[in-house]
Design an enzyme around this catalytic site. Structure first.
Site, PDB file in Angstrom:
ATOM      1  N   LYS A  26      92.883  32.649  34.648  1.00 52.76           N
ATOM      2  CA  LYS A  26      94.317  33.124  34.109  1.00 52.76           C
ATOM      3  C   LYS A  26      95.155  32.352  33.445  1.00 52.76           C
ATOM      4  O   LYS A  26      95.918  32.395  32.646  1.00 52.76           O
ATOM      5  CB  LYS A  26      94.867  33.685  35.485  1.00 52.76           C
ATOM      6  N   ASN A  27      95.197  30.944  34.144  1.00 54.14           N
ATOM      7  CA  ASN A  27      96.155  30.203  33.653  1.00 54.14           C
ATOM      8  C   ASN A  27      95.834  29.574  32.398  1.00 54.14           C
ATOM      9  O   ASN A  27      96.802  28.623  31.950  1.00 54.14           O
ATOM     10  CB  ASN A  27      96.450  28.879  35.046  1.00 54.14           C
ATOM     11  N   ARG A 108     106.113  34.984  34.327  1.00 52.36           N
ATOM     12  CA  ARG A 108     106.478  33.630  33.994  1.00 52.36           C
ATOM     13  C   ARG A 108     106.192  32.823  32.982  1.00 52.36           C
ATOM     14  O   ARG A 108     106.540  32.090  32.357  1.00 52.36           O
ATOM     15  CB  ARG A 108     106.517  32.726  35.579  1.00 52.36           C
ATOM     16  N   ASP A 132     111.047  32.972  41.775  1.00 54.91           N
ATOM     17  CA  ASP A 132     110.030  33.657  42.437  1.00 54.91           C
ATOM     18  C   ASP A 132     109.762  33.290  43.443  1.00 54.91           C
ATOM     19  O   ASP A 132     110.264  32.400  44.370  1.00 54.91           O
ATOM     20  CB  ASP A 132     108.728  33.579  41.309  1.00 54.91           C
ATOM     21  N   ASP A 321      97.641  25.282  44.166  1.00 58.12           N
ATOM     22  CA  ASP A 321      97.105  26.963  44.217  1.00 58.12           C
ATOM     23  C   ASP A 321      96.172  27.142  45.537  1.00 58.12           C
ATOM     24  O   ASP A 321      95.871  28.363  45.737  1.00 58.12           O
ATOM     25  CB  ASP A 321      96.693  27.407  42.998  1.00 58.12           C
TER      26      ASP A 321
HETATM   27  C1  UD1 Z   1     101.311  26.221  36.905  1.00 63.89           C
HETATM   28  C2  UD1 Z   1     100.480  27.036  37.103  1.00 63.89           C
HETATM   29  C3  UD1 Z   1     100.646  27.655  38.716  1.00 63.89           C
HETATM   30  C4  UD1 Z   1     100.209  26.108  39.256  1.00 63.89           C
HETATM   31  C5  UD1 Z   1     101.133  24.982  38.847  1.00 63.89           C
HETATM   32  C6  UD1 Z   1     100.907  23.734  39.476  1.00 63.89           C
HETATM   33  C7  UD1 Z   1     100.454  28.860  35.441  1.00 63.89           C
HETATM   34  C8  UD1 Z   1     100.896  30.125  34.867  1.00 63.89           C
HETATM   35  N1  UD1 Z   1     100.709  28.425  36.676  1.00 63.89           N
HETATM   36  O1  UD1 Z   1     102.643  26.530  36.995  1.00 63.89           O
HETATM   37  O2  UD1 Z   1      99.775  28.333  39.285  1.00 63.89           O
HETATM   38  O3  UD1 Z   1     100.538  26.314  40.673  1.00 63.89           O
HETATM   39  O4  UD1 Z   1     100.882  25.096  37.336  1.00 63.89           O
HETATM   40  O5  UD1 Z   1      99.456  23.348  39.245  1.00 63.89           O
HETATM   41  O6  UD1 Z   1      99.695  28.275  34.768  1.00 63.89           O
HETATM   42  N2  UD1 Z   1     109.188  21.522  37.239  1.00 63.89           N
HETATM   43  C9  UD1 Z   1     110.427  21.315  37.193  1.00 63.89           C
HETATM   44  N3  UD1 Z   1     110.947  21.051  35.779  1.00 63.89           N
HETATM   45  C10 UD1 Z   1     110.318  21.534  34.978  1.00 63.89           C
HETATM   46  C11 UD1 Z   1     108.714  21.900  35.014  1.00 63.89           C
HETATM   47  C12 UD1 Z   1     108.449  22.029  36.342  1.00 63.89           C
HETATM   48  O7  UD1 Z   1     111.241  20.825  38.036  1.00 63.89           O
HETATM   49  O8  UD1 Z   1     110.608  21.462  33.711  1.00 63.89           O
HETATM   50  C13 UD1 Z   1     108.776  21.584  38.857  1.00 63.89           C
HETATM   51  C14 UD1 Z   1     108.601  22.930  39.279  1.00 63.89           C
HETATM   52  O9  UD1 Z   1     109.690  23.552  39.695  1.00 63.89           O
HETATM   53  C15 UD1 Z   1     107.410  22.633  40.371  1.00 63.89           C
HETATM   54  C16 UD1 Z   1     106.668  21.701  39.817  1.00 63.89           C
HETATM   55  O10 UD1 Z   1     107.380  20.995  38.729  1.00 63.89           O
HETATM   56  O11 UD1 Z   1     107.798  22.526  41.546  1.00 63.89           O
HETATM   57  C17 UD1 Z   1     105.265  21.905  39.132  1.00 63.89           C
HETATM   58  O12 UD1 Z   1     105.346  22.673  38.054  1.00 63.89           O
HETATM   59  P1  UD1 Z   1     104.577  23.112  36.895  1.00 63.89           P
HETATM   60  O13 UD1 Z   1     103.451  22.138  36.935  1.00 63.89           O
HETATM   61  O14 UD1 Z   1     105.283  23.072  35.601  1.00 63.89           O
HETATM   62  O15 UD1 Z   1     103.789  24.421  37.178  1.00 63.89           O
HETATM   63  P2  UD1 Z   1     103.812  25.747  36.292  1.00 63.89           P
HETATM   64  O16 UD1 Z   1     103.380  25.268  34.992  1.00 63.89           O
HETATM   65  O17 UD1 Z   1     105.115  26.420  36.634  1.00 63.89           O
END
Ligand code: UD1
Length: 434
Positions: A26-27, A108, A132, A321
């Site tokens: 999915k991701n 998202r 979320d 995850d």
């Molecule tokens: C993606 C996955 C999710 C997985 C995660 C980490 C998808 C759709 N989702 O989420 O299933 O759990 O990677 O492996 O692919 N953060 C910030 N600022 C930013 C970006 C991120 O503070 O600009 C923080 C987030 O709040 C979080 C952490 O960094 O605490 C990790 O986020 P990120 O790696 O970006 O995860 P997602 O891409 O949202």
């Protein structure tokens, strides 16, 4: 809506056996769909999972002016693995640049159209997804990165609005944290920027590698794929592509934990052991057997496993995850486990639901201590997100009596055919309609 009903007599009383099939991630699939925006013409993404999120991303791409056709096999059968879909996306020369809140709030991952839109249209307006169930999930690194590439970015009426009239300009930038989403957005922006972009401290998840490989096949020039530093030489134009989505390591990992909790001998067709090295090493050390096969790997457990500590980290660390599954396993393992969540602060909401099944646990900030008990006891619980929902189903496999997991639409968002596949390998799992 809907619920899953799981009936068991406790851990190891109804072992799983047979083969499960792991489809596309999915991701990855959602980001690959967004990446097709970078090239006008017809792209095809194969091995796409049969989940609602793919339909929502399809709808978003249509809003942006694409023609999208999503096709799944008519005789889809989870017991033979023939469930993978194909998404055909016709991308126009002139794209719309606005991603509306109605769609972004449902998905998202919609935020991943931001980079491609800025790169292609030189402007984008993408709704802020909002909070979320697993935390605040900031976007600061996405925004700062685009600013470094020359865009003017502001938040206006709940939208992230980015503009760069003369186009993006390559530069050197680094991420404070290897964010998956920020890495993806910035790579997709940089491939069409003028000049060279170096991005340091990028995420290295297999889904990022999949995206970089698809972009390379579209004509992007990316070096350092799978390392922490990507060097991207911008090109003027990319061309459409046909690409097959990498298999879902989180779904494969879920099946590993299902077998660890319920016991049994399961072949995970499509599973890739080296995407799960840390997870599998821990399980082997605690008493499970793992064996690679030609098409995946098999996992075997016939007795109660020993507890192990988990500390979640970006890839190749222990995936956040899979943390809820590790917690569910620790709940019925022998000994005590310390579980530390370093990626998403609010992921322990799940712990309260697991406690309803009789797990002996305490949480404090981003740590949880779980003391294994011999059996859980079935109860009604609620799925707050995809992984927590699936982990509660696995908790149900180790609980005496019936466990009913409400709001199972969350589970369906990440696991096509989960109830059906579990039933096919011997679990007593069924769907209830509200
Ligand atoms: C993606 C996955 C999710 C997985 C995660 C980490 C998808 C759709 N989702 O989420 O299933 O759990 O990677 O492996 O692919 N953060 C910030 N600022 C930013 C970006 C991120 O503070 O600009 C923080 C987030 O709040 C979080 C952490 O960094 O605490 C990790 O986020 P990120 O790696 O970006 O995860 P997602 O891409 O949202």
């Amino acid at each position: 809506m809907g619920s899953f009903r799981v009936v068991s007599e406790g851990p190891l009383t109804r072992p799983l056996s047979g083969t499960v099939y792991v489809g596309g991630a999915k991701n990855s699939a959602l980001k690959l769909m967004a990446a097709t925006l970078l090239a006008p013409g017809r792209s095809v993404v194969h091995n796409v999972p049969d989940i609602l999120d793919v339909a929502v991303m399809g709808e978003l791409l249509r809003t942006l002016g694409c023609e999208v056709e999503i096709a799944y096999p008519e005789d889809a059968d989870p017991t033979t693995g023939s469930t993978a879909g194909r998404v055909t996306i016709d991308v126009p020369e002139e794209l719309e640049h606005e991603a509306p809140y109605e769609l972004v709030r449902r998905l998202r991952a919609s935020i991943s159209v931001l980079g491609p839109l800025v790169a292609r249209c030189h402007r984008a307006s993408v709704a802020l997804p909002g909070g979320d169930a697993i935390g605040s999930r900031g976007l600061d690194m996405h925004i700062t990165g685009l600013q470094e590439l020359g865009a003017v970015v502001r938040i206006e009426h709940g939208q992230v609005v980015a503009e760069v009239p003369d186009g993006l300009l390559g530069t050197n930038l680094w991420l404070d944290f290897p964010s998956v989403g920020a890495t993806e957005n910035l790579v997709m922006a940089a491939v069409l920027a003028r000049g060279t972009t170096v991005i340091d401290n990028v995420a290295r998840e297999p889904e990022i590698i999949d995206l970089c490989q698809m972009l390379s096949a579209m004509g992007a020039r990316i070096e350092g794929i799978s390392s922490s530093t990507l060097v991207i030489e911008g090109v003027e134009r990319l061309h459409p592509v046909e690409h097959s989505t990498v298999t879902d390591r989180i779904v494969a990992g879920t099946w590993v934990f299902a077998t660890a909790i319920a016991g049994g001998d399961l072949h995970i067709d499509g599973g890739v052991t080296h995407h799960l090295d840390i997870v599998l090493d821990k399980l082997v050390a605690s008493g499970a057997e793992i064996e690679s096969t030609e098409t995946g790997f098999s996992v075997r457990t016939h007795r109660r496993l020993r507890s192990f500590d988990v500390s979640t980290l970006p890839y190749p660390g222990f995936p956040t995850d899979l943390q809820p599954f590790a917690m569910a396993l620790a709940a019925v393992s022998s000994g005590t486990a310390m579980i530390t969540e370093n990626v998403f602060e609010a992921r322990f909401m799940f712990a309260q639901e697991l406690a309803r099944l009789g797990a002996d646990l305490r949480t404090d900030g981003h740590h949880a201590v779980v003391r294994g008990v011999p059996t859980l006891s079935g109860a009604p619980v609620v799925a707050h997100d995809i992984r927590a929902g699936a982990a509660l189903v696995l908790g149900g496999l180790a609980a005496q009596g019936a466990t009913v997991v409400a709001e199972s639409q969350h589970i369906d968002r990440g696991y096509p055919w989960f109830a059906e596949a579990l039933a096919a390998v011997g679990a007593d799992v069924s769907r209830l309609q509200d």
